[in-house]
Design an enzyme around this catalytic site. Structure first.
Site, PDB file in Angstrom:
ATOM      1  N   SER A 126     -20.076   3.759   8.296  1.00 45.41           N
ATOM      2  CA  SER A 126     -21.089   4.494   7.571  1.00 45.41           C
ATOM      3  C   SER A 126     -22.153   3.392   6.922  1.00 45.41           C
ATOM      4  O   SER A 126     -21.683   2.342   6.651  1.00 45.41           O
ATOM      5  CB  SER A 126     -20.276   5.227   6.533  1.00 45.41           C
ATOM      6  OG  SER A 126     -21.119   5.428   5.401  1.00 45.41           O
ATOM      7  N   GLU A 127     -23.402   3.606   6.563  1.00 50.46           N
ATOM      8  CA  GLU A 127     -24.430   2.798   6.105  1.00 50.46           C
ATOM      9  C   GLU A 127     -23.906   1.915   4.908  1.00 50.46           C
ATOM     10  O   GLU A 127     -24.205   1.071   4.671  1.00 50.46           O
ATOM     11  CB  GLU A 127     -25.875   3.533   5.755  1.00 50.46           C
ATOM     12  CG  GLU A 127     -26.306   4.042   6.831  1.00 50.46           C
ATOM     13  CD  GLU A 127     -26.199   5.362   7.019  1.00 50.46           C
ATOM     14  OE1 GLU A 127     -24.923   5.781   7.208  1.00 50.46           O
ATOM     15  OE2 GLU A 127     -27.228   6.285   6.613  1.00 50.46           O
ATOM     16  N   ASN A 128     -22.929   2.842   4.164  1.00 52.58           N
ATOM     17  CA  ASN A 128     -22.573   2.088   2.549  1.00 52.58           C
ATOM     18  C   ASN A 128     -21.623   1.121   3.070  1.00 52.58           C
ATOM     19  O   ASN A 128     -20.861   0.647   2.158  1.00 52.58           O
ATOM     20  CB  ASN A 128     -22.489   3.109   1.889  1.00 52.58           C
ATOM     21  CG  ASN A 128     -21.242   4.127   2.120  1.00 52.58           C
ATOM     22  OD1 ASN A 128     -21.033   4.328   3.393  1.00 52.58           O
ATOM     23  ND2 ASN A 128     -20.466   4.702   1.147  1.00 52.58           N
TER      24      ASN A 128
ATOM     25  N   SER B  86     -23.797  -4.275   6.597  1.00 56.53           N
ATOM     26  CA  SER B  86     -23.771  -3.063   7.198  1.00 56.53           C
ATOM     27  C   SER B  86     -24.909  -2.693   8.049  1.00 56.53           C
ATOM     28  O   SER B  86     -24.941  -2.448   9.212  1.00 56.53           O
ATOM     29  CB  SER B  86     -23.442  -2.165   6.365  1.00 56.53           C
ATOM     30  OG  SER B  86     -23.585  -0.885   6.832  1.00 56.53           O
TER      31      SER B  86
END
Lengths: 246, 223, 246, 223
Positions: B50-52, B92
């Site tokens: 996930s991007e976060n 990330s």
């Protein structure tokens, strides 16, 4: 060395002048420094440039923190640099967007990874770098690109900020920070890009020597001011303290 | 003859998820693609990124059981799989641009026959929502799209050329819609599989841009 | 998913072909993958390009690990990319330097921070960046510089590698790594720059789920192969295992 | 009259260390500068940063008491002060280039009257040892040098122009030698303090490049 611990968010943001460039950590409400944001709204500094992922918190979260819409409403914002200048669904609303669409607030739309990397570059003494992101899009129109190994890349500039507001789970008195879960997100990156970092901290601030040096996420070199978040209702605490089973 | 509706959104994602290989790192965009995390992968292990900065998240957390410091990029409270790890946003996206994501599944407003696609700005909007889509689109080894065949106004989303601002150029490999599975080739859209109950004529009528059809043309695999 | 755990360093390096570009973690002997290095010497791949901080371990350390001098002696090295191509004192010796001075091994001398940043860029999908380091020096002669905000910077290119050999303190079966103390140094950075990462691990490799996800230094996404270091005398263990008081 | 030897190396570092301000982050190069970590700082807190990612190291570890995973950049086993933290090499140099180091104290072969200095490659050498010096020289807010006044061959190290390859241009602010404390100004070397027992004529004879002398000229402060 002077203590970095401040008694309140109000005290920690008191001297922020008009015209400051301020980065706000957080990805939607998670890891967002909501108490510092609220203190800044009350402090009233104007003509601010706000750097953050999104000017709006996710509607999915039950206890959404205030977003920088509250600064727009008070006329404090000149410009926002972010990865979202419109809601992702037509059915959603976004306070900031109303001001932006009316031309009352400027915006610079930046891909999320480019935003993170421009902040990281500022902290790392790198004035500019090339990225494949946004090549061939509206964002690249009129801008400098260059080929490396046959692929086209876009030149991006570092994005230094005056202040970073971050939210951490734990801290020690030197300013070393630890984040929990996806609360980490932009916080450590923004901390490196700022001249002054103000951290709101969820747990009691530990004496020095009580945090494992191998497990520090943001070193105290970057952090100048810390505030322990007061519990509700005084403190804005969108994210409940961790539970015993964590 | 009224048009068939074709696949459900979950079926669309189930089909795409069959393309995921054991050990792949997968990033899912907002909207329809998030349904890919519900799919049955059997003995294939899929690592969701996930991007976060969450690597290795699992199913959504049960109500009352959420870790309130832990969401995926869509803001949903998730669980972590054994072996998960958390990184910050620059790390990330370093993984994303650095080619560590095997596939990103994204939603889109439009996809063009040359692999361009558009998913961040609607026609007439002043602002837009890029999020991590532009980074994912150029960084992931494979870009798959999951989208309805038609807009709410009944216009094709598979088009000759994108009319709205693109997210990236020439990157899309595979598109699942409610009507079928399309591959982007140098000859445009190749219909590889057709949804059960859907007539080829409907797809031809509801696809802009150049369309070729696999021969034989199987129905969309659903298990 | 296939297990990432290999029974020996020999097995983990067996398929490395001639001509590979290999990064070696470590800062002097601390964090250096000495067992993998020795296995590579025995494996015999030739025409290698070695990327590392220094081709020589510090003489200050009591149990210095083998350095890439042993690869030079076996004729395996074509080129070294590093921050030291000569000892820092005239009184010191350096096996690599003999081969370099005689023209038997090539070298590219890179400032240490630029080396770290070029590796990081490779891992981050950044093909090139600008740095103030080395401007106005012999290293910048004939190279491209550019001004940003009135200051001159040098263009540097990403440095991707085929393999990274790293040394970690702990690992889990997914390949997540933790380092102890200054053993961390180049290891996590090189891991991001490599297509294949091979880690030698000091402690027992944990089952998945036994490492705190908040405290992973290198995520398992980057790590393809791991070997638990055997104890001496079979294993080369320049750094004793941690003591009970750690 | 034979030349005076002037300050000991520890005295040189003691004097430089008086310039460190409370809360400063200090990076020490190999050789003479490492002695700065032995100085008495009273109630000033100094944070020592080492290129290999150690922030907040303390005195050298006592023999038998070393953490064998923990050295400073000079390969010496060190202790950690309360509040210390470890980062990786890219983050360590991000701090250096990013301006988080208040001062670096480096050794040097030569320093020029314009603030250029050379410390990575000796005359006639094919290779060199740059290490972190070039990054520190351009990244630290202050660059101080600690060096002998003369080379082993009796030639001045303070020169009009560096004859050997430089480490950085125009960055040096302050130089301590066994003979005195020099500041780099637009008029070249300004002798600010003179070592006890050293004659000004000796310094004039042993300094290349333009030399000006503070008036009055105090002896080097040692406490």
């Amino acid at each position: 060395m002077k203590s970095k611990i401040f008694a309140s968010c109000a005290e920690a943001v008191r001297d922020i002048p008009d015209g400051s460039v301020i980065a706000f950590g957080g990805f939607s409400a998670i890891g967002a420094p909501a108490n510092l944001l609220k203190a800044l709204a009350e402090q009233g500094a104007k003509n601010l440039t706000c750097v953050l992922n999104s000017p709006r918190n996710s509607p999915n979260l039950p206890a959404a923190a205030p977003d920088i819409g509250i600064l727009c409403e008070r006329g404090q914002v000149k410009k926002v640099i972010c990865a979202f200048t419109a809601p992702t669904r037509l059915s959603q609303t976004m306070t900031f967007a109303k001001y932006y669409e009316q031309g009352l607030v400027e915006a610079e739309l930046v891909p999320q990874g480019t935003l993170a990397e421009r902040l990281r570059a500022a902290g790392a003494g790198i004035p500019a770098f090339y990225t494949p992101t946004a090549v061939g899009t509206e964002l690249a129109v009129g801008r400098e690109t260059r080929h490396f190994n046959g692929r086209e890349y876009l030149l991006e500039l570092a994005l230094p900020v005056d202040y970073a507001f971050v939210r951490a789970h734990r801290a020690d008195a030197f300013g070393n920070l630890q984040f929990h879960g996806s609360q980490r997100n932009f916080n450590p990156v923004m901390a490196t890009a700022a001249r002054t970092v103000i951290a709101e901290v969820e747990e009691e601030i530990l004496p020095r020597g009580k945090m494992d040096p191998n497990q520090v996420h943001t070193t105290g070199l970057f952090v100048q001011r810390m505030v322990r978040i007061p519990p509700p209702p005084e403190g804005y605490w969108p994210i409940p303290p961790k539970r015993a089973d964590e | 003859m009224s048009d068939a509706k074709g696949l459900s959104r979950q079926q669309m994602c189930d089909r795409l998820a069959m393309e995921f290989q054991d050990g792949w790192v997968v990033n899912l965009g907002l909207g329809i693609p998030t349904l890919c995390s519900n799919c049955a992968f059997g003995d294939r292990e899929i690592i969701f990124h996930s991007e976060n900065g969450v690597i290795g998240y699992g199913p959504l957390a049960k109500p009352g059981d959420e870790d309130l410091h832990l969401t995926n990029a869509g803001g949903q409270y998730v669980t972590l799989q054994p072996g998960a790890a958390i990184v910050h946003h620059a790390d990330s996206f370093a993984m994303i641009r650095g080619g560590r994501i095997d596939v990103t599944v994204l939603g889109a407003y439009e996809v063009a026959e040359n692999g361009d696609f558009a998913n961040w700005k609607m026609a007439g909007q002043k602002g837009g929502g890029i999020g991590g889509a532009m980074d994912l689109a150029v960084g992931a080894k494979n870009v798959f799209l999951a989208m309805e065949q038609l807009t709410r106004d009944g216009k094709p989303r598979l088009v000759e050329r994108c009319a709205i601002p693109v997210t990236a150029r020439g990157v899309v490999k595979l598109v699942i819609t409610n009507l079928g599975l399309f591959q982007i080739t140098k000859d445009g859209f190749l219909l590889r599989e057709i949804a059960p109950g859907v007539a080829l004529d409907q797809i031809k009528a509801q696809t802009g841009g150049k369309l070729t059809v696999a021969n034989p043309l199987p129905t969309v695999r659903l298990t």
